[in-house]
Design an enzyme around this catalytic site. Structure first.
Site, PDB file in Angstrom:
ATOM      1  N   SER A 185      -9.866  -0.838   7.451  1.00  0.00           N
ATOM      2  CA  SER A 185      -9.053  -0.844   5.987  1.00  0.00           C
ATOM      3  C   SER A 185      -8.209  -1.994   5.232  1.00  0.00           C
ATOM      4  O   SER A 185      -8.070  -1.972   4.264  1.00  0.00           O
ATOM      5  CB  SER A 185      -8.256   0.319   6.273  1.00  0.00           C
ATOM      6  OG  SER A 185      -8.786   1.676   6.385  1.00  0.00           O
ATOM      7  N   LYS A 236       0.773  -1.228   0.082  1.00  0.00           N
ATOM      8  CA  LYS A 236      -0.042   0.004  -0.059  1.00  0.00           C
ATOM      9  C   LYS A 236       0.854   1.236  -0.153  1.00  0.00           C
ATOM     10  O   LYS A 236       1.976   1.182   0.670  1.00  0.00           O
ATOM     11  CB  LYS A 236      -0.927   0.067   1.446  1.00  0.00           C
ATOM     12  CG  LYS A 236      -1.878   0.989   1.364  1.00  0.00           C
ATOM     13  CD  LYS A 236      -2.780   0.432   2.514  1.00  0.00           C
ATOM     14  CE  LYS A 236      -3.849   1.464   2.712  1.00  0.00           C
ATOM     15  NZ  LYS A 236      -4.582   1.334   4.088  1.00  0.00           N
ATOM     16  N   SER A 247      -9.532   1.313   3.324  1.00  0.00           N
ATOM     17  CA  SER A 247      -8.335   2.059   2.438  1.00  0.00           C
ATOM     18  C   SER A 247      -7.502   1.256   1.773  1.00  0.00           C
ATOM     19  O   SER A 247      -6.936   1.780   1.027  1.00  0.00           O
ATOM     20  CB  SER A 247      -7.964   3.050   3.597  1.00  0.00           C
ATOM     21  OG  SER A 247      -6.962   2.398   4.346  1.00  0.00           O
TER      22      SER A 247
END
Lengths: 560, 560
Positions: free
Chosen positions: A232, A133, A208
């Protein structure tokens, strides 16, 4: 601070991404446009790649690790296959911020040579590509955290977790998308646009860590790094039908990540694995914790990783191994859509026949209060940092940024005073104690519940911008309980009709009820969540494996 | 909120205390006035009590527990002896806020009957009297935390730690003094006055758990509960020549204590044992943690108590058991007085001859910066709660309250903003990582240091109101390292002359240097501190026992 108009910065970001993908060798095949393919894009990569590449990218990480360690597969082969499939996945679902073909192939080449020379792998992750990420820092690479104005931030060194994964022999080859300000359960920002669900492009990827979820679902990665402060890791794992694990706080290192609110301790973000397999989550946890990261980062707990356990965590005082599961059908605030209820029904139907499994209903304890407590503690500074980061580039607020910062009654529109934070922290601790008491009291009919089985959200992945109920995931952030996400089934309008005549309990429940139109959700993965008491991370793994063996296979049927 | 003038409230408090002492049966003997006795009062109780009472009160807790469990001593006998000696100690040193003869004897009677009926003790602390610092809540009893305006606060229920100790069979019989606002390394407040050092009435008891330190030194208790956020267990343990242990945070439960700053998480207070013996500290830790308090208070870590360890924490990779000690002679900010240096010299002289012990000098890493970081984080609200609590009764600010709140450059005179707290928290974490790195780097010459041996303060107990350097204790609160205090020697002006010609490094060092006039410190206990890495609590115990066995006995010579 970036000075150019935000649209120009976005263009730069996207051009850089395109260029990085163009550097993949061999070049990725032409990907059909959305107009030419079905809403469900998961079958497309299979049409574009060769058999060897498909075999590699569709193998779970534990198999790849065996082949890499034995030299049956070279790291260069494996990394190349994943690079190419990641490039395809990007075109299909917009899940990547950049690929790193040059550095990745160099690293893979080094590892292949290492294996030849030393006749043994360099570490437990030898040669395995791992996706990251974007806000997890990598030396010399950008670190924007979803803000246009942070575009020129650069990682000074690799994040601690990156260092440890590299120590273990992994290859970093791709970085993935995240939403504006990192606080959506979806993934859209003004640099890269919207990351969509590969099973149904009209639905959200979740967030997320949505880029990770999508990339892994499309087999452009088999193991990636996500982060979670309200869902997330879990929302995108569930929405994309993959495995994900949110550990208890302070077990894995957070050093070197960028995000607003650094220094806040009221609600702690965690990092964790997202993977094509259960074993992928396990090897991730074990590899990191076996390196004793607490000697470098004393915020971490010096707890060794004890799964598989020497003695089962499920052994009861009478010496028998039994798994007692508390089931949450609804949290009492927002009732999940029919496919979620069906997933629980299908799974528990199979579990009921297992003599070592006991199922009881769990009565959710004030989950509405939990949201009041946590939503305020997220933004003790009144979201000052987020507001400033948005204002300085002039980029528009996205709807879910408005939702989480401006539309939550408990989120302050100014900085709390210190006294206000302390009072709310005391409330948090009181709530945690009350929940612990409720858990202990489940022992009244024998022994306490081992784990809770519950929804991951109030439905499968919804249409874009509709992920507006965090309760099923944020609950466990407030309590700091470990939670694993696993795939169960896929949404089928025939099996999952609207519950007619349902009377919503409140406005949130009504919003969610009205949101559900089965036809819009076709093919959406339906996942569930297994939750343990704080620090029972390994017990959750053991319970999960026990369930998986009991029901034969997860998901219960193959995804189409 | 109390409305009476603060002097009236103080009178009420003292009358109540006097009445509680008058209720002890048999009545305590007349205690000579200070004019009639030497500065060192520690021999006085021996002249006032009978042989049986002396035998009881001068036995360490581990011996008493054996006698109580076997029925050789009754709990009523033991509790009565300690009640009477506590009453004497109060008269000599002003260390008690109240005694609880009625409840204690009732409880002891119950426990004696339990043993007779069941032929076994009720728990590992069966019948043992334990003393309690006042701000640790007890149901129905006052809970003033050192503030006159909090005089009417009452404990709603027993603090969590009290519940656990009672589960284990202890008897609560006395509550002890603490300073105004709990943030002095001495013990004085406007309710009860000054708690003085029993070895030399002109010196301070230390604080904030000064009542405990003095009561245990005078053998009015053999085991008590202290709390520590900057040295509050350790300063009074050292000043009074007893044993004390500050655990790592979140190992023992803090629920049910009263103090300003509830909800603050930047620097965490801990509770821990103060005792006449090493074994007393051990039984305290073990008894509490064996009850798995984390199931009730999920803030706590689910780490079992592992001392004595199954496998030694001191075993080195080559299989040998060795203890490597890093020695701090001075923290580089304030050089300790000669008796402290002598204590280190005397102890290390003995340790040098032990082949399994390796001694190296520890280079203190920026201990001056540490104080800047921690002193600010103590009072993120600008000491608002303390100021309000003081203002509302009109009681005068004591000099050491002024010192810690108004005279520290980093303590803000207003509430920090949230952003300021977060920035300082990030600094705290950076410092912690840097210190961990320094520790790891001690492995360069073999293996890393196991423990640090260091002063507890810049001298022995100073004259009243002069405890103005927290660095030797607060350092380990900032780092959250476990630390044990043990007695080494006693100050002797002949052995400990002033270091002539010393050039102070800075104003703090100069203050401390000038403070030392050996004749004023006659008989003061001189103690040292053994510190481990975060969560190495059990390793500190093992290292301490190893040292104790190596040198034969601690203190090195008997106290007079």
């Amino acid at each position: 601070m970036v000075k150019a108009p935000w649209q120009d910065v976005a263009q730069i970001a996207q051009d850089l991404r395109a260029k990085s993908i163009a550097d993949i060798k061999p070049a990725i095949p032409d990907v059909p446009s959305h107009a030419e393919i079905p809403l469900n894009t998961t079958s497309i990569p299979r049409k574009l790649l060769g058999e060897a590449e498909l075999n590699i990218t569709e193998s779970p990480p534990e198999e790849l690790l065996r082949s890499l360690a034995s030299g049956q597969l070279s790291s260069v082969e494996v990394v190349t296959a994943f690079l190419r499939r990641a490039g395809i996945a990007q075109t299909l679902a917009n899940c990547v911020t950049e690929v790193l073909p040059k550095a990745a192939i160099e690293r893979a080449t080094y590892l292949d040579e290492y294996l030849k020379t030393n006749k043994k792998p360099i570490g437990p992750l030898h040669g395995l590509p791992i996706s990251v990420k974007e806000h997890i820092g990598m030396k010399g690479l950008g670190l924007n955290g979803g803000f246009v104005s942070w575009w020129d931030h650069v990682g000074k060194e690799d994040a601690h977790i990156i260092q440890l994964l590299q120590n273990a022999g992994c290859v970093l080859y791709v970085r993935t998308t995240q939403p504006q300000c990192l606080m959506h359960l979806e993934t859209a920002n003004n640099l890269y646009g919207v990351t969509v669900n590969p099973y149904n492009r009209n639905l959200t990827s979740g967030g997320s860590s949505g880029g990770e979820g999508v990339l892994i679902a499309l087999k452009g990665s088999c193991l990636g790094i996500g982060t979670d402060i309200g869902g997330s890791i879990r929302a995108p794992s569930a929405n994309n039908g993959i495995w994900g694990f949110k550990p208890t706080s302070y077990r894995l290192p957070m050093g070197g990540m960028t995000a607003p609110m650094a220094g806040s301790e009221q609600i702690v973000a965690v990092v964790g694995p997202m993977s094509a397999s259960f074993e992928g989550c396990h090897v991730f946890m074990k590899t990191l914790i076996d390196q004793k990261p607490w000697l470098t980062d004393p915020a971490l707990l010096p707890m060794p990783w004890t799964y598989p356990p020497k003695e089962s965590y499920l052994t009861k005082p009478d010496g028998e191994k039994k798994l007692k599961i508390g089931i949450i059908w609804s949290d009492g605030v927002v009732k999940p859509h029919p496919p979620v209820i069906r997933a629980i029904q299908d799974l528990t139907a199979k579990l009921k026949s297992i003599p070592e499994v006991e199922l009881v209903d769990w009565k959710p304890y004030k989950h509405d209060l939990a949201w009041d407590v946590i939503s305020a503690l997220y933004f003790c500074d009144g979201a000052k940092q987020e507001k400033e980061a948005l204002a300085s580039s002039g980029e528009p607020w996205l709807p879910l940024t408005e939702f989480i910062i401006k539309e939550q009654p408990q989120v302050p529109d100014r900085e709390f005073t210190i006294s206000e934070v302390w009072q709310r922290t005391v409330k948090r601790d009181e709530y945690r104690k009350e929940y612990a008491k409720a858990w202990t009291e489940t022992a009244q009919d024998g022994y306490p519940v081992d784990v809770i089985l519950c929804p991951v959200g109030p439905g499968a992945a919804p249409p874009l911008n509709q992920s507006r109920y965090w309760g099923y995931t944020a609950q466990w952030n407030l309590l700091d309980y470990p939670a694993m996400i696993f795939p169960v089934t896929q949404l089928d309008p025939k099996k999952d009709p609207v519950e007619t005549g349902y009377q919503p309990l409140n406005a949130k429940d009504e919003f969610n009820y009205k949101l559900y139109e089965p036809e819009k959700y076709v093919d959406a993965p339906v996942s569930l969540q297994l939750v343990g008491r704080r620090y029972d991370d390994e017990k959750v793994f053991e319970a999960m494996e026990f369930i998986q063996k009991s029901v034969g296979h997860l998901p219960l049927e193959s995804f189409k």
